[in-house]
Design a protein around this motif. Structure first.
Motif, PDB file in Angstrom:
ATOM      1  N   ARG A  99     101.140 -59.614  10.743  1.00 37.11           N
ATOM      2  CA  ARG A  99     101.914 -60.601   9.982  1.00 37.11           C
ATOM      3  C   ARG A  99     101.861 -60.302   8.474  1.00 37.11           C
ATOM      4  O   ARG A  99     102.854 -60.399   7.768  1.00 37.11           O
ATOM      5  CB  ARG A  99     101.330 -61.983  10.283  1.00 37.11           C
ATOM      6  N   LEU A 100     100.669 -59.930   8.006  1.00 39.18           N
ATOM      7  CA  LEU A 100     100.481 -59.646   6.579  1.00 39.18           C
ATOM      8  C   LEU A 100     101.373 -58.481   6.145  1.00 39.18           C
ATOM      9  O   LEU A 100     101.950 -58.488   5.057  1.00 39.18           O
ATOM     10  CB  LEU A 100      99.006 -59.305   6.332  1.00 39.18           C
ATOM     11  N   THR A 152     105.084 -59.710   6.066  1.00 42.05           N
ATOM     12  CA  THR A 152     105.392 -60.633   4.974  1.00 42.05           C
ATOM     13  C   THR A 152     105.247 -59.953   3.615  1.00 42.05           C
ATOM     14  O   THR A 152     105.954 -60.293   2.674  1.00 42.05           O
ATOM     15  CB  THR A 152     104.467 -61.867   5.046  1.00 42.05           C
ATOM     16  N   TYR A 153     104.304 -59.009   3.538  1.00 40.03           N
ATOM     17  CA  TYR A 153     104.096 -58.293   2.270  1.00 40.03           C
ATOM     18  C   TYR A 153     104.121 -56.791   2.546  1.00 40.03           C
ATOM     19  O   TYR A 153     103.069 -56.145   2.575  1.00 40.03           O
ATOM     20  CB  TYR A 153     102.760 -58.697   1.641  1.00 40.03           C
ATOM     21  N   GLY A 194     108.307 -61.697  -0.545  1.00 32.68           N
ATOM     22  CA  GLY A 194     109.608 -62.282  -0.183  1.00 32.68           C
ATOM     23  C   GLY A 194     109.425 -63.528   0.649  1.00 32.68           C
ATOM     24  O   GLY A 194     108.324 -64.063   0.743  1.00 32.68           O
TER      25      GLY A 194
END
Lengths: 399, 338
Positions: free
Chosen positions: A252-253, A256-257, A300
């Motif tokens: 997920r990290l 997302t980044y 974002g």
């Protein structure tokens, strides 16, 4: 001179039947004889059987496609595994299909071979656009694009998506006519009287200071500023949180980044998704990161990602010069599908808002997207086709 | 005298790079004194120091400052992304909670609808005297129960409607709809309610009015029902409501519904289209309401490609405006083909 399209979808248990039904559905909607078929399928289906099902209905029409990490149609992302087919008819447009095999022996060579064989079929070798479906588990996708450009010219508009395998990252498949390939790149060349518009956007912006790539091999990023690559995530989020990158593929990290790579000729960074991290802190990304590149962390949001999908669609539409889109092909990153989760339909909905809900639409979730930087196709000098990650690429065809 | 000329060259340099030289010429080498040599050396060193101060020091300072700025930027970025991560995760949790809540509402509303319909059906039988003759008092109470049940049904329908909008399950069937007829039908149904409150409603269909809009008739009815019911509900006793249509170009028609009721307090106007939001003055009136009506209305209007807005002042009424796409006249060729 006109382009017409029909999109079919089918789900079920019997691979042959699912393939045949999807193709029949597409042909019924097209109401005419197709010039070419584009097929995207889940790997849940036996690939040979599925393709023979499609062929049992289509007959000897040129066919291209690949396995995916999720299929997309006018109804949005399909909720379960499916086979989707777009039957395209181009009055005054010619389609030529070909394959470059053995990416593992040299992605550039395979890319060039695919483009060469497609080009050779076109009268005078003249092509106006090239759609590609490479296997990126077998070799560097950016190199495959380079191979294609070596054949077609450095500023040729290339668009496409890397085949997927429902997020298993084991083996992907490419389809050409009656045959299923793996470790190959299938290409479709278009030439004639038609217009193409390409929209390319990701919606992430860089934060923090740039870090220089001091050691990397292909898509494996070993060191940034002389330190293990994982340190960029440890510095920003703390060692504890950065651990999830080591335990989960495309965590997920990472989605997302993601990382952003500065490229010549574009103000927008190319996204590089970290997929896995080894015990030395080296990050394997979804595409190459050459030594000397400047890397930054990107930030974002889901909302912005939806907004830019609409912008990408509008940009693609604008390139049709006022003509109505007749067919839409979406190459959307698997990372975006993971980012949106259950609400992945919002993004497709935003695209349809710009392009019309009834315009035949097909697409899939990819392991990397190929498109010109910024989607420039009219200004050939700025075209610069590249290999993207976590980006939505929208290709519209019009008369 | 050329042979006796003495020249002293002192380089001025910074970090081994010669930037200038000091040249001392003496006509006679014998005349060179130690003192003069020292003076020249001091002069040269002073000049060197000046150059250093002037050129290098500011650069060193600027470089140092730049490094500090970069470090600041990096610190700021770290703070930003950590906060962003916290917010993103909190947001994800909220979204999940919201989804759970929505599906809970949906399940409850679905479960409620069947028994409520059963009650309605039973009460209907009783009121109609199918189960035996009723006294006037029994009938009055049963009618009250029937009305309350009806309100509950409409509340449940609102909740289901809002849930469907959120989950994207609403399907629209667009067709050519005579606008005035829809308005007349809704007004006819509302008449008893308006009469009871002494509220007058005016809508005069003019021949100049655009006749047909491109809409889903059921959804369009819901828009008028919600807005007009609100107007009646929140009007002062003996108030008046005005419905008007104004064509906007050849593509759209603007509908306005004006009342002179309690209005919407200024500070709450921005929330009026939010789910479950009810203005404080409406709540105080103790009228029924789910706070979903305007949310549904806005969603329907926008799905038709229209816009909705309003003007209001507390206690001075509210005027809702919205636009709808007009049905396009078939072109001559299509007409001929038809």
């Amino acid at each position: 001179m006109s382009i017409k399209a029909g999109v079919g979808i089918s789900q079920g248990v019997d691979s042959h039947a699912v393939g045949a039904n999807a193709c029949q559905d597409a042909l019924d909607k097209l109401e005419g004889k197709p010039s070419v078929l584009i097929v995207f399928s889940s790997i849940q289906y036996d690939q040979e059987k599925m393709l023979s099902g499609v062929r049992s209905v289509s007959g000897q029409v040129p066919l291209v496609g690949c396995s995916t990490a999720g299929e997309i149609t006018n109804e949005g992302p399909t909720k379960r595994h499916s086979v989707v087919v777009m039957a395209l008819q181009g009055d005054g447009v010619s389609f030529f299909a070909g394959v470059g095999e053995h990416i593992s022996d040299g992605p550039k060579k395979a890319g060039k071979a695919a483009a060469d064989v497609v080009k050779a079929q076109a009268p005078g070798g003249k092509l106006d656009a090239f759609i590609m479906f490479p296997d990126v588990l077998a070799g560097n996708g950016a190199d495959t694009v380079r191979g294609v450009l070596e054949s077609l010219g450095p500023d040729f508009p290339v668009v496409g998506g890397a085949a997927g395998d429902d997020f298993e990252f084991k083996k992907t498949f490419q389809y050409l006519n009656d045959k299923v390939y793996s470790g190959a790149v299938v290409g479709l060349g278009l030439s004639g009287a038609f217009k193409i518009g390409i929209g390319v956007r990701h919606g992430w912006i860089p934060v923090g200071t740039p870090k220089k790539v001091t050691k990397s091999e292909g898509a494996v990023l070993h060191e940034l500023d002389g330190m293990p690559a994982i340190k960029i995530y440890e510095d920003y989020f703390g060692a504890e949180r950065a651990k999830e990158l080591k335990t989960e593929a495309l965590a997920r990290l990472a989605i997302t980044y993601p990382l952003g790579m500065k490229v010549k000729g574009s103000d927008e960074m190319l996204i590089r998704d970290p997929i896995t991290v080894d015990e030395n802190g080296s990050i394997t990304c979804a595409a190459e990161i050459p030594v000397g590149s400047e890397i930054r962390l990107m930030i974002g949001s889901r909302e912005e990602a939806v907004n830019v999908a609409k912008v990408a669609a509008e940009n693609a539409l604008a390139e049709l010069g006022g003509e109505k889109p007749k067919a839409v092909i979406i190459f959307n990153c698997i990372a975006r599908s993971k980012l949106f989760g259950e609400r992945a339909g919002d993004e497709i909905d935003a695209i349809q808002e710009a392009l019309g809900r009834t315009t035949p639409l097909i697409g899939f979730y990819t392991y990397g997207e190929q498109a010109p930087l910024w989607g420039e196709v009219r200004n050939m000098n700025r075209c610069n086709s590249s290999f993207h990650n976590e980006t939505v690429v929208i290709c519209v065809l019009g008369d | 005298m050329l042979g006796s000329l003495f020249v002293l060259i002192l380089p001025l340099g910074i970090f081994f790079a010669i930037t200038a030289t000091v040249v001392l010429r003496y006509p006679d080498s014998d005349a060179l004194h130690v003192a003069a040599f020292l003076v020249a050396l001091i002069l040269a060193s002073a000049a060197q120091l000046l150059v250093f101060e002037w050129k290098i020091v500011p650069n060193v300072i600027a470089l140092e400052r730049f490094r500090e700025l970069l470090a600041d930027q990096e610190r700021g970025a770290r703070l930003l992304v950590r906060r962003d991560l916290e917010l993103t995760r909190a947001n994800d949790q909220l979204r999940k909670l919201d989804e759970t809540k929505s599906s809970f509402i949906s399940v409850v509303a679905h479960q409620l609808r069947t028994p409520l319909s059963g009650i309605k059906w039973t009460l209907n039988l009783l009121i109609n005297g199918d189960m035996g003759t009723l006294t006037a008092e029994q009938r009055t109470f049963l009618i009250k129960a029937y009305e309350s049940n009806d309100r509950m049904i409409s509340l449940v329908n609102d909740m289901l409607g809002a849930d469907r909008i959120e989950s994207g399950k609403v399907r629209y069937f667009f067709q050519s709809v005579p606008l005035s007829e829809v308005i007349d039908e809704v007004l006819f149904e509302l008449l008893p309610q308006a009469k009871a409150r002494g509220v007058s409603i005016t809508f005069a269909s003019k021949p100049t009015h655009p006749t047909k809009v491109h809409a889903d008739p059921t959804k369009l009815r819901a828009v008028f029902q919600n807005l007009l019911e609100n107007s009646v509900k929140y009007s002062q006793e003996g108030g008046s409501i005005e419905v008007s249509l104004v064509p906007r170009g050849t593509e759209e028609v603007e509908v306005s519904i004006k009342d002179d009721g309690i209005g919407i307090p200024k500070e709450q106007q921005k929330n009026i289209f939010d789910r479950f939001f009810r203005a404080t003055n409406a709540v105080k009136l103790e009228t029924d309401g789910s706070g979903l009506g305007l949310f549904i209305v806005k969603s329907i209007v926008e799905r038709h490609g229209g816009m909705i807005w309003f003007e209001s002042e507390e206690n001075r009424g509210v005027t809702f405006h919205f636009t709808l796409p007009l049905e396009r006249e078939p072109r001559a060729k299509e007409k001929a083909a038809a």
